[in-house]
Design a protein around this motif. Structure first.
Motif, PDB file in Angstrom:
ATOM      1  N   PHE B  32       8.565  -5.101 -20.959  1.00  0.00           N
ATOM      2  CA  PHE B  32       7.590  -4.896 -19.881  1.00  0.00           C
ATOM      3  C   PHE B  32       7.630  -6.072 -18.894  1.00  0.00           C
ATOM      4  O   PHE B  32       7.535  -5.880 -17.689  1.00  0.00           O
ATOM      5  CB  PHE B  32       6.171  -4.733 -20.437  1.00  0.00           C
ATOM      6  CG  PHE B  32       5.892  -3.365 -21.013  1.00  0.00           C
ATOM      7  CD1 PHE B  32       6.084  -2.223 -20.255  1.00  0.00           C
ATOM      8  CD2 PHE B  32       5.415  -3.219 -22.311  1.00  0.00           C
ATOM      9  CE1 PHE B  32       5.817  -0.958 -20.780  1.00  0.00           C
ATOM     10  CE2 PHE B  32       5.144  -1.961 -22.845  1.00  0.00           C
ATOM     11  CZ  PHE B  32       5.348  -0.828 -22.076  1.00  0.00           C
ATOM     12  N   LYS B  33       7.774  -7.288 -19.427  1.00  0.00           N
ATOM     13  CA  LYS B  33       7.795  -8.466 -18.561  1.00  0.00           C
ATOM     14  C   LYS B  33       8.977  -8.409 -17.593  1.00  0.00           C
ATOM     15  O   LYS B  33       8.848  -8.723 -16.409  1.00  0.00           O
ATOM     16  CB  LYS B  33       7.867  -9.737 -19.418  1.00  0.00           C
ATOM     17  CG  LYS B  33       7.648 -10.999 -18.632  1.00  0.00           C
ATOM     18  CD  LYS B  33       7.645 -12.212 -19.537  1.00  0.00           C
ATOM     19  CE  LYS B  33       7.428 -13.475 -18.711  1.00  0.00           C
ATOM     20  NZ  LYS B  33       7.492 -14.672 -19.559  1.00  0.00           N
ATOM     21  N   MET B  35      10.284  -5.840 -16.440  1.00  0.00           N
ATOM     22  CA  MET B  35      10.012  -4.804 -15.439  1.00  0.00           C
ATOM     23  C   MET B  35       8.826  -5.163 -14.538  1.00  0.00           C
ATOM     24  O   MET B  35       8.514  -4.414 -13.614  1.00  0.00           O
ATOM     25  CB  MET B  35       9.730  -3.473 -16.134  1.00  0.00           C
ATOM     26  CG  MET B  35      10.965  -2.927 -16.846  1.00  0.00           C
ATOM     27  SD  MET B  35      10.608  -1.431 -17.772  1.00  0.00           S
ATOM     28  CE  MET B  35      10.524  -0.217 -16.456  1.00  0.00           C
ATOM     29  N   GLY B  36       8.193  -6.284 -14.809  1.00  0.00           N
ATOM     30  CA  GLY B  36       6.987  -6.661 -14.076  1.00  0.00           C
ATOM     31  C   GLY B  36       7.274  -7.375 -12.766  1.00  0.00           C
ATOM     32  O   GLY B  36       6.559  -8.313 -12.403  1.00  0.00           O
ATOM     33  N   ASP B  37       8.298  -6.947 -12.086  1.00  0.00           N
ATOM     34  CA  ASP B  37       8.652  -7.534 -10.788  1.00  0.00           C
ATOM     35  C   ASP B  37       9.178  -6.419  -9.882  1.00  0.00           C
ATOM     36  O   ASP B  37      10.036  -5.632 -10.302  1.00  0.00           O
ATOM     37  CB  ASP B  37       9.737  -8.599 -11.002  1.00  0.00           C
ATOM     38  CG  ASP B  37      10.205  -9.194  -9.689  1.00  0.00           C
ATOM     39  OD1 ASP B  37       9.705 -10.269  -9.326  1.00  0.00           O
ATOM     40  OD2 ASP B  37      11.063  -8.569  -9.013  1.00  0.00           O
ATOM     41  N   PRO B  38       8.671  -6.318  -8.634  1.00  0.00           N
ATOM     42  CA  PRO B  38       9.056  -5.204  -7.762  1.00  0.00           C
ATOM     43  C   PRO B  38      10.565  -5.115  -7.503  1.00  0.00           C
ATOM     44  O   PRO B  38      11.117  -4.019  -7.504  1.00  0.00           O
ATOM     45  CB  PRO B  38       8.312  -5.499  -6.459  1.00  0.00           C
ATOM     46  CG  PRO B  38       7.232  -6.446  -6.811  1.00  0.00           C
ATOM     47  CD  PRO B  38       7.689  -7.219  -7.997  1.00  0.00           C
ATOM     48  N   LEU B  41      12.278  -3.828 -10.656  1.00  0.00           N
ATOM     49  CA  LEU B  41      12.006  -2.391 -10.848  1.00  0.00           C
ATOM     50  C   LEU B  41      12.863  -1.560  -9.897  1.00  0.00           C
ATOM     51  O   LEU B  41      13.406  -0.521 -10.276  1.00  0.00           O
ATOM     52  CB  LEU B  41      10.535  -2.097 -10.566  1.00  0.00           C
ATOM     53  CG  LEU B  41       9.597  -1.945 -11.749  1.00  0.00           C
ATOM     54  CD1 LEU B  41       8.246  -1.432 -11.267  1.00  0.00           C
ATOM     55  CD2 LEU B  41      10.150  -0.991 -12.797  1.00  0.00           C
ATOM     56  N   ARG B  42      12.991  -2.027  -8.644  1.00  0.00           N
ATOM     57  CA  ARG B  42      13.800  -1.281  -7.672  1.00  0.00           C
ATOM     58  C   ARG B  42      15.277  -1.333  -8.056  1.00  0.00           C
ATOM     59  O   ARG B  42      15.992  -0.334  -7.919  1.00  0.00           O
ATOM     60  CB  ARG B  42      13.579  -1.825  -6.263  1.00  0.00           C
ATOM     61  CG  ARG B  42      12.201  -1.477  -5.713  1.00  0.00           C
ATOM     62  CD  ARG B  42      11.990  -2.053  -4.333  1.00  0.00           C
ATOM     63  NE  ARG B  42      12.845  -1.408  -3.336  1.00  0.00           N
ATOM     64  CZ  ARG B  42      13.083  -1.917  -2.125  1.00  0.00           C
ATOM     65  NH1 ARG B  42      12.548  -3.060  -1.776  1.00  0.00           N
ATOM     66  NH2 ARG B  42      13.855  -1.273  -1.272  1.00  0.00           N
ATOM     67  N   LEU B  44      16.488  -1.588 -11.080  1.00  0.00           N
ATOM     68  CA  LEU B  44      16.603  -0.694 -12.233  1.00  0.00           C
ATOM     69  C   LEU B  44      16.689   0.751 -11.760  1.00  0.00           C
ATOM     70  O   LEU B  44      17.516   1.545 -12.236  1.00  0.00           O
ATOM     71  CB  LEU B  44      15.363  -0.892 -13.097  1.00  0.00           C
ATOM     72  CG  LEU B  44      15.415  -0.580 -14.583  1.00  0.00           C
ATOM     73  CD1 LEU B  44      16.519  -1.349 -15.270  1.00  0.00           C
ATOM     74  CD2 LEU B  44      14.077  -0.916 -15.240  1.00  0.00           C
ATOM     75  N   SER B  45      15.837   1.097 -10.813  1.00  0.00           N
ATOM     76  CA  SER B  45      15.777   2.450 -10.302  1.00  0.00           C
ATOM     77  C   SER B  45      17.024   2.794  -9.474  1.00  0.00           C
ATOM     78  O   SER B  45      17.560   3.909  -9.557  1.00  0.00           O
ATOM     79  CB  SER B  45      14.500   2.592  -9.475  1.00  0.00           C
ATOM     80  OG  SER B  45      14.482   3.786  -8.775  1.00  0.00           O
ATOM     81  N   LEU B  46      17.512   1.819  -8.695  1.00  0.00           N
ATOM     82  CA  LEU B  46      18.740   2.024  -7.912  1.00  0.00           C
ATOM     83  C   LEU B  46      19.937   2.271  -8.834  1.00  0.00           C
ATOM     84  O   LEU B  46      20.764   3.143  -8.574  1.00  0.00           O
ATOM     85  CB  LEU B  46      19.033   0.794  -7.043  1.00  0.00           C
ATOM     86  CG  LEU B  46      18.251   0.675  -5.737  1.00  0.00           C
ATOM     87  CD1 LEU B  46      18.326  -0.746  -5.194  1.00  0.00           C
ATOM     88  CD2 LEU B  46      18.784   1.670  -4.700  1.00  0.00           C
TER      89      LEU B  46
END
Lengths: 119, 119
Positions: B32-33, B35-38, B41-42, B44-46
């Motif tokens: 979670f930590k 992933m706790g950064d915008p 997260l982007r 990861l999603s890209l």
């Protein structure tokens, strides 16, 4: 008749369907960050699993080998992220988990769901 | 014949079913930590949404108004958390998301699933 599958909506997480926008990522990262600490995750789980879905701060502090102020700090971070809410009744504050916040997070990770990002 | 429901397993998240152990919380908080950064997260999603499920670092850096070293730092944090893996081919490193790591996270949040914590 041949039925074409309607994309990958049913078998990939929303995270994998299209890139998150900066706004979505900012909102979600705030929640993930609050959960990115073992004590906060355990507090969240203790509150969520407590009978009635709510726990008194007096029942939470004894579980950890931490001072009261440290527990209070972690509860404040969870509260400010919108993951829990607290209500004072008499001497104690009672906490409960916001099911919408958890739903928003799981919707990003789970296949076939649409991420819900609070305005 | 009356069929009793078998507990609340189908309608509450594992987080709400019983308190996480310190070990489970430690393992999950690490993910979670990360992933706790915008930006992370982007990224990861890209990567997850890129065609073929893999993205070249050369295609990621142009999306952000950030320096190469900053993007590399965020990719390193994601890699060290086990959320992505990288493979060098020729000049570039290609990243893909580890589906098990995402599954582990979603299993904690989603009703009716059992959390999977890596040994």
């Amino acid at each position: 008749m041949l039925v074409e599958p309607t994309g990958t909506a049913g078998c990939s997480s929303p995270l994998a369907r299209e890139p998150l926008s900066a706004e979505q990522a900012g909102e979600l990262a705030r929640l993930f960050k609050a959960m990115g600490d073992p004590v906060r995750l355990r507090l969240l789980s203790l509150i969520a699993s407590h009978s009635g879905g709510e726990a008194c701060v007096c029942e939470l502090s004894g579980v950890f080998d931490l001072t009261g102020p440290t527990i209070s700090h972690h509860l404040k971070v969870l509260r400010e992220a919108g993951l829990i809410s607290g209500e004072r009744r008499g001497t104690w504050v009672y906490y409960r988990v916001d099911p919408d916040a958890l739903r928003r997070l799981s919707a990003v990770l789970v296949p076939g769901e649409t991420p819900v990002v609070a305005g």
